[in-house]
Design a protein around this motif. Structure first.
Motif, mmCIF file in Angstrom:
data_model
loop_
_atom_site.group_PDB
_atom_site.id
_atom_site.type_symbol
_atom_site.label_atom_id
_atom_site.label_comp_id
_atom_site.label_asym_id
_atom_site.label_seq_id
_atom_site.Cartn_x
_atom_site.Cartn_y
_atom_site.Cartn_z
ATOM 1 N N THR A 22 0.888 -1.291 0.094
ATOM 2 C CA THR A 22 -0.060 0.025 0.020
ATOM 3 C C THR A 22 0.928 1.279 -0.043
ATOM 4 O OG1 THR A 22 -0.056 0.066 2.284
ATOM 5 C CG2 THR A 22 -2.066 -1.096 1.043
ATOM 6 N N ARG A 23 1.931 1.296 0.732
ATOM 7 C CA ARG A 23 2.711 2.409 0.753
ATOM 8 C C ARG A 23 3.592 2.589 -0.549
ATOM 9 N NH1 ARG A 23 5.722 1.005 4.740
ATOM 10 N NH2 ARG A 23 7.376 -0.095 3.454
ATOM 11 N N SER A 24 3.843 1.319 -1.214
ATOM 12 C CA SER A 24 4.557 1.609 -2.698
ATOM 13 C C SER A 24 3.502 2.150 -3.509
ATOM 14 C CB SER A 24 4.986 0.192 -2.973
ATOM 15 O OG SER A 24 5.863 -0.116 -2.275
ATOM 16 N N LEU A 25 2.215 1.691 -3.453
ATOM 17 C CA LEU A 25 1.244 2.192 -4.384
ATOM 18 C C LEU A 25 1.025 3.918 -4.097
ATOM 19 C CD1 LEU A 25 -0.993 1.783 -6.423
ATOM 20 C CD2 LEU A 25 -2.787 1.344 -4.605
ATOM 21 N N LEU A 37 19.317 15.648 -3.106
ATOM 22 C CA LEU A 37 18.269 15.226 -3.369
ATOM 23 C C LEU A 37 17.891 13.555 -3.863
ATOM 24 C CD1 LEU A 37 17.144 17.954 -5.935
ATOM 25 C CD2 LEU A 37 16.308 17.739 -3.324
ATOM 26 N N ALA A 38 18.843 13.058 -3.468
ATOM 27 C CA ALA A 38 18.972 11.567 -3.624
ATOM 28 C C ALA A 38 18.353 10.998 -2.226
ATOM 29 C CB ALA A 38 20.343 10.906 -3.683
ATOM 30 N N GLN A 39 17.468 10.001 -2.585
ATOM 31 C CA GLN A 39 16.458 9.043 -1.690
ATOM 32 C C GLN A 39 15.612 10.254 -1.144
ATOM 33 O OE1 GLN A 39 18.954 7.084 1.125
ATOM 34 N NE2 GLN A 39 19.782 5.757 -0.364
ATOM 35 N N THR A 40 15.233 11.173 -1.895
ATOM 36 C CA THR A 40 14.012 11.804 -1.477
ATOM 37 C C THR A 40 12.826 11.752 -2.562
ATOM 38 O OG1 THR A 40 14.729 13.898 -2.886
ATOM 39 C CG2 THR A 40 15.564 13.651 -0.325
ATOM 40 N N GLY A 63 16.142 5.669 -5.165
ATOM 41 C CA GLY A 63 15.143 5.766 -4.101
ATOM 42 C C GLY A 63 15.569 5.075 -2.773
ATOM 43 N N GLY A 64 15.201 5.279 -1.779
ATOM 44 C CA GLY A 64 15.286 4.782 -0.536
ATOM 45 C C GLY A 64 14.185 3.805 -0.094
ATOM 46 N N LEU A 65 14.139 3.240 1.114
ATOM 47 C CA LEU A 65 12.921 2.636 1.764
ATOM 48 C C LEU A 65 11.712 3.481 1.707
ATOM 49 C CD1 LEU A 65 14.929 0.766 4.743
ATOM 50 C CD2 LEU A 65 14.190 -0.269 2.400
ATOM 51 N N GLU A 66 11.831 4.556 2.131
ATOM 52 C CA GLU A 66 10.470 5.489 2.054
ATOM 53 C C GLU A 66 10.085 5.941 0.720
ATOM 54 O OE1 GLU A 66 8.940 5.832 4.666
ATOM 55 O OE2 GLU A 66 10.459 5.003 5.799
ATOM 56 N N GLN A 67 10.798 5.594 -0.362
ATOM 57 C CA GLN A 67 10.352 6.043 -1.856
ATOM 58 C C GLN A 67 10.244 4.720 -2.792
ATOM 59 O OE1 GLN A 67 13.554 7.666 -0.487
ATOM 60 N NE2 GLN A 67 12.260 9.074 0.378
ATOM 61 N N ARG A 68 9.924 3.802 -2.099
ATOM 62 C CA ARG A 68 9.846 2.408 -2.897
ATOM 63 C C ARG A 68 8.406 2.512 -3.573
ATOM 64 N NH1 ARG A 68 11.208 -3.227 -0.252
ATOM 65 N NH2 ARG A 68 13.668 -3.078 -0.287
ATOM 66 N N THR A 69 8.412 2.384 -5.017
ATOM 67 C CA THR A 69 7.288 2.626 -5.774
ATOM 68 C C THR A 69 6.764 1.028 -6.055
ATOM 69 O OG1 THR A 69 8.591 2.638 -7.777
ATOM 70 C CG2 THR A 69 7.835 4.686 -6.828
ATOM 71 N N TRP A 110 10.454 -5.628 -7.608
ATOM 72 C CA TRP A 110 11.808 -5.964 -7.667
ATOM 73 C C TRP A 110 12.272 -6.448 -6.324
ATOM 74 C CZ3 TRP A 110 15.434 -6.749 -11.250
ATOM 75 C CH2 TRP A 110 16.950 -6.787 -10.687
ATOM 76 N N ALA A 111 11.977 -5.878 -5.237
ATOM 77 C CA ALA A 111 12.458 -6.430 -4.077
ATOM 78 C C ALA A 111 11.584 -7.690 -3.657
ATOM 79 C CB ALA A 111 12.007 -5.336 -2.952
ATOM 80 N N GLY A 112 10.276 -7.793 -3.912
ATOM 81 C CA GLY A 112 9.731 -9.240 -3.931
ATOM 82 C C GLY A 112 10.318 -10.301 -4.552
ATOM 83 N N ILE A 113 10.906 -10.198 -5.678
ATOM 84 C CA ILE A 113 11.522 -11.217 -6.491
ATOM 85 C C ILE A 113 12.865 -11.631 -5.985
ATOM 86 C CG2 ILE A 113 12.389 -11.857 -8.563
ATOM 87 C CD1 ILE A 113 10.512 -10.193 -10.091
#
Length: 265
Positions: free
Chosen positions: A69-72, A136-139, A215-221, A227-230
């Motif tokens: 849900t956070r990724s969405l 601005l990286a990981q933002t 992207g960091g953990l807070e910017q996961r789309t 990709w992380a799930g795989i």
């Protein structure tokens, strides 16, 4: 006549074969997403059409899993924001490029659409080093600007093509009826450039390489989470998300076709 019919039949059969060959890897994802078991293959129960072998289990996991849900939410926020930025900048650039008095039009046009032809891995690496120096990286802002850069070429090409054959009498007629510049753009010009806007959004929504770099953990789309799930936790929930993306792409293409026919009419 018989030879002509056989040739036509062979041609149609070849076209159908090529179409099925290209689309089948995508279509097969849809039924697999309803598998009641945690497998990526068709079970015997599914092949027998046993109702107990089919389930909405993985779709419920998407709704109940905070990571999905956070990724969405991230995908929607970044995608919409990047589309707005790309539309504004791309439209302003196209308005200038549509003018015959614009110097170095070809060079500037090639520069603006270069993100479309440059390999994404090169763009992502360059954006990572550039935005890192700016902090601005990981933002979210960094990803929005990066995705706007990737989506802007679609807006520029669409708007330039629209303006090249655009009837200026339409805007004059709207202005004579009392419409302001913003209202004229929203009701007359925006429907004509809407395909470019939609493709800009799709570029941001489906993009994964830039997110992997920046992207960091807070910017996961959504693509980054897939990709992380795989790699980290293989789950058929990925198939459910992939089905959602297939439906989204189909809806996008139908919308673009509807807008094209509406603009032609």
């Amino acid at each position: 006549m018989t030879g002509s019919r056989l040739g036509r039949f062979a041609y149609l059969a070849f076209c159908v074969f090529v179409f099925v060959f290209l689309v089948m890897p995508i279509i097969v994802i849809v039924p697999l997403s309803f598998n009641a078991e945690p497998y990526f293959t068709f079970t015997e129960g599914m092949l027998r059409l046993d109702p107990e072998a089919w389930s909405l289990r993985w779709y419920r996991e998407i709704v109940e899993n905070e990571a999905w849900t956070r990724s969405l939410v991230n995908s929607l926020v970044i995608g919409v924001s990047a589309t707005v930025v790309a539309t504004v900048l791309g439209t302003l650039a196209a308005l200038g490029l549509a003018s015959p008095a614009m110097p170095a039009r070809r060079f500037i046009t090639g520069l603006l659409i270069s993100p479309m032809v440059t390999p994404v891995i090169i763009s992502a690496a360059g954006m990572f080093f550039f935005y890192t120096n700016l902090g601005l990286a990981q933002t979210h802002l960094g990803l929005i600007l990066a995705h706007a850069t990737l989506g802007m070429p679609f807006v520029v090409i669409t708007v330039v093509a629209t303006l090249s054959g655009f009837d200026r009498n339409l805007t004059r007629a709207a202005a004579s009826l009392g419409a302001g510049p913003v209202h004229i753009f929203r009701t007359v010009q925006l429907p004509l450039i809407a395909p470019g806007v939609l493709f800009a959004f799709a570029t941001s929504f489906d993009e994964v390489v830039v997110v992997l770099f920046m992207g960091g953990l807070e910017q996961r789309t959504i693509p980054r989470q897939m990709w992380a799930g795989i790699r980290e936790q293989i789950s058929p929930a990925i198939l459910a998300v992939a089905t959602f993306l297939v439906v989204f792409a189909l809806a996008l293409l139908l919308t673009v076709e509807w807008l094209r026919r509406r603009a032609s009419a």
